[in-house]
Write a protein that holds these residues in place. Sequence first.
Motif, PDB file in Angstrom:
ATOM      1  N   VAL B 348       0.841  -1.204   0.000  1.00 39.98           N
ATOM      2  CA  VAL B 348       0.000   0.000   0.000  1.00 39.98           C
ATOM      3  C   VAL B 348       0.873   1.250   0.000  1.00 39.98           C
ATOM      4  O   VAL B 348       0.634   2.212  -0.730  1.00 39.98           O
ATOM      5  N   LEU B 351       2.495   1.678  -3.391  1.00 39.44           N
ATOM      6  CA  LEU B 351       1.534   2.216  -4.358  1.00 39.44           C
ATOM      7  C   LEU B 351       1.411   3.723  -4.180  1.00 39.44           C
ATOM      8  O   LEU B 351       1.412   4.478  -5.154  1.00 39.44           O
ATOM      9  N   ALA B 352       1.296   4.161  -2.944  1.00 41.26           N
ATOM     10  CA  ALA B 352       1.134   5.591  -2.660  1.00 41.26           C
ATOM     11  C   ALA B 352       2.359   6.373  -3.131  1.00 41.26           C
ATOM     12  O   ALA B 352       2.231   7.502  -3.590  1.00 41.26           O
ATOM     13  N   GLU B 423      -6.899  -0.982  -6.563  1.00 34.34           N
ATOM     14  CA  GLU B 423      -6.526   0.241  -7.250  1.00 34.34           C
ATOM     15  C   GLU B 423      -7.017   0.215  -8.687  1.00 34.34           C
ATOM     16  O   GLU B 423      -7.526   1.205  -9.211  1.00 34.34           O
ATOM     17  N   ASP B 426     -10.358   1.325  -9.019  1.00 34.67           N
ATOM     18  CA  ASP B 426     -10.583   2.675  -8.509  1.00 34.67           C
ATOM     19  C   ASP B 426     -11.099   2.705  -7.080  1.00 34.67           C
ATOM     20  O   ASP B 426     -11.844   3.613  -6.689  1.00 34.67           O
ATOM     21  N   ASP B 428      -9.854   2.840  -3.127  1.00 38.13           N
ATOM     22  CA  ASP B 428      -8.668   3.190  -2.351  1.00 38.13           C
ATOM     23  C   ASP B 428      -8.095   1.936  -1.691  1.00 38.13           C
ATOM     24  O   ASP B 428      -8.730   1.347  -0.822  1.00 38.13           O
ATOM     25  N   ALA B 430      -5.893   1.527   0.552  1.00 37.62           N
ATOM     26  CA  ALA B 430      -5.655   1.596   1.996  1.00 37.62           C
ATOM     27  C   ALA B 430      -6.921   1.275   2.784  1.00 37.62           C
ATOM     28  O   ALA B 430      -6.864   0.737   3.888  1.00 37.62           O
TER      29      ALA B 430
END
Lengths: 458, 458
Positions: B348, B351-352, B423, B426, B428, B430
């Motif tokens: 996560v 990805l961020a 993701e 679409d 989130d 997290a």
Amino acid sequence: MAEQANVREQLDGLYGLTDELVRSVHDALEAGRVEEAARLAASLHAADLADLVEQLPQNERDLLLDGIKEVDADVFAHLDEHVREDVIDHMDAERVAEVVAELDSDDAVELIEDLEADEQREVLDAVPAEDRALLEDSLRYPEDSAGRVMRRELATVPSYWDVGQTIDHMRSGAELPDEFYVIFVVGPDHRPLGTVQLSRLLRAERPVQVTDIMDQDMRLLPATMDQEEVAFLFRQYGLVSAPVVDDTGRLIGAIDLDDVVDVIDEEAEEDILKLAGLREDDFYDAVFDTTRARFSWLLVNLGTAIVASIVIGFFDAAIEKVVALAILMPIVASMGGNAGTQTLTVAVRALAMKELTPANAMRIVGKEVLVGGINGVLFAAVMGTVAWFWFGDMVIGAVIGAAMIVNLVLAGFAGVVIPLALERMDIDPAVGSTVVLTTLTDVIGFFSFLGLAAWVLL
Amino acid sequence: MAEQANVREQLDGLYGLTDELVRSVHDALEAGRVEEAARLAASLHAADLADLVEQLPQNERDLLLDGIKEVDADVFAHLDEHVREDVIDHMDAERVAEVVAELDSDDAVELIEDLEADEQREVLDAVPAEDRALLEDSLRYPEDSAGRVMRRELATVPSYWDVGQTIDHMRSGAELPDEFYVIFVVGPDHRPLGTVQLSRLLRAERPVQVTDIMDQDMRLLPATMDQEEVAFLFRQYGLVSAPVVDDTGRLIGAIDLDDVVDVIDEEAEEDILKLAGLREDDFYDAVFDTTRARFSWLLVNLGTAIVASIVIGFFDAAIEKVVALAILMPIVASMGGNAGTQTLTVAVRALAMKELTPANAMRIVGKEVLVGGINGVLFAAVMGTVAWFWFGDMVIGAVIGAAMIVNLVLAGFAGVVIPLALERMDIDPAVGSTVVLTTLTDVIGFFSFLGLAAWVLL
């Protein structure tokens, strides 16, 4: 992180690195067309090139970096530290020394501090003497201290100058940092007296004394201060640039907000990772290192899981008689663990932001116990009803309801008290809290549910 | 967060707010000595006074703020938004409008956007007309967009000016932001052409054209861009100040690094909280709001826990015969959940930070499966031996070992694939990842262990 797809579109053209480019470079390198790969990558911003290198498999990284004629030293500053170590391992000490000499002093220190002692010596010996002295000086400060983060290049003026002299000095080609936001006014003993914002200097007339426009409300950062505290002060007081002083109070460097952003990222990341039982980001680590790092945490977790199982073992007679207990017991433990984690996460974060303090701790504990109690009663009603109809036994419903209340109240209490207690014992609350909490909610969850059931049903 | 005690000492004198001061103010307010409390608090920096207000119980907050003669408007900018809402609820619209008019435009927007629609209207009506137009304009942009974060006050110069004209203009007392780090060079249509660092301007001779020292490699931020992307660009390219443009490309504002720091904090906090199933920081929320916010997540968790229990229910016959299965089964599920959470957290986060991309996803999945497999084999050996000796049955040891391998491999695989898949959809990653993951590791953990046991033992 919401709507990443739209967001990718927004970034088109603004963020230089695309998935397509990564693929093209990768394909070219795989096919041995190093020159083509180098040409594709050459026009990238240093930060984007660093990202590209990170996303390539290990063997292709060196190929690409060797293929590009003149790799900007900043690329190495932008690389993830694990990837950087890897890349530097394949470079000779002279080349590393060249990179170090080109970098700003703070980036150079960051690169050197990760090297093994003998490599570090070798690289330092190859660096020009004046740079070497500064670097060695910075390395003398503890890791993650202000002394390591600071840059040594400073714009300083004596306190008896006026605005005109200052501007003339800047224009004279004096040795100055590439970019800076404030000028430090120093006394004869090189102690900082104040800071002058450049935007303030620009608006002042030439005859004005710098001491008349300087801001005396500075925060002097001791070089030994932990970088986390530095970040806190920047955030708290909206600082843009702050002076770093040695233990005699003399100005030896400065920290700018953009360096603090890296620290903030690091610290936030550490908190996220620690809560999940990770010491550091192992995204770019090799399989062996990752396995080893995670093993130790999982071993601790295995120990606590066995403790919970021993508690279950006390009630084997009850489970043999009423198998429904085995079916339902994970629910109580899981709800306690989740409710506790919610409280814990808020508390750990609040401790880090200095929001949870001795002054309000009791009030917060009270609030969390109340929240746990209310949710406990609500979920007791829901789960009690479900269990009653599932197994056609009202007593089982009542037992799981009661256990749910006990465990959620405990979770709220422990979720605040555990991190507070760990902090009091000088143990990082982000590291230890999760495991202590889930052990507690598991043990109490199983014990209250099975114990109550054994007492009522047998 | 390590060694908080030492660190508190380091901060002595640098951080203005001490626990003692909070206690003294609280005691004074409780005893009705409002003047004494106000005197104690009056000399604090706005940010410290905001912290003090946050740490007081609700009823004492208003007492203190009313008691202090002239509360700096910045105090409201520094307050946590929940506390601020609370405090503002007790103020009349004129006083709020005064505060808004005093604040920088970005802080004013942040304060106003949280108000209810009718309060917002009331306050806007009380604000001077010119400020109102700017504020309404900013409020037209989506929440958390560049248009909301930007400040409207800008230092701009036309492209045909030279350094001397620019400096004279600054000195002429023109309307400028209080502090700024760059000057924007604009064309006749008010489109930004480049930025001039103040440190660069200061070093240039008066006759030099601003276009000769401007940096054309700007990142133009569309006003609708999500603040998270803004933060990404600042970090990626080491920006200090960037121009915000409307959809015709005209310069309408600027974002500075210090505003981005707030965004970075917010986003990091959101990730930490979301992973624990919290929508937002509820540290300062009332009991009722906190209870409600956490209830919904716990309800989802109850659903998944019931699903896991249904899986256990399939094997009630096996558990009745061999009660050791009930005792051991939580261990397999717990180890899978923990190993999966480790992988998930790294994924996560990656990805961020745009480190995990389609280009390297397959490689990372392969790595995590391998890590899970190796740790699976190691823990199979450890736990298999423990179970063998605990229940004196080698078969039970073999069964739990096999289930451990299955679950840890799955945890490694799912820990990367779940956030990637969310993701792609679409959603989130997290928010949803943790619950999907633990459901999976619970179900597969119970199913593989009990299913294998039923097959081998019965």
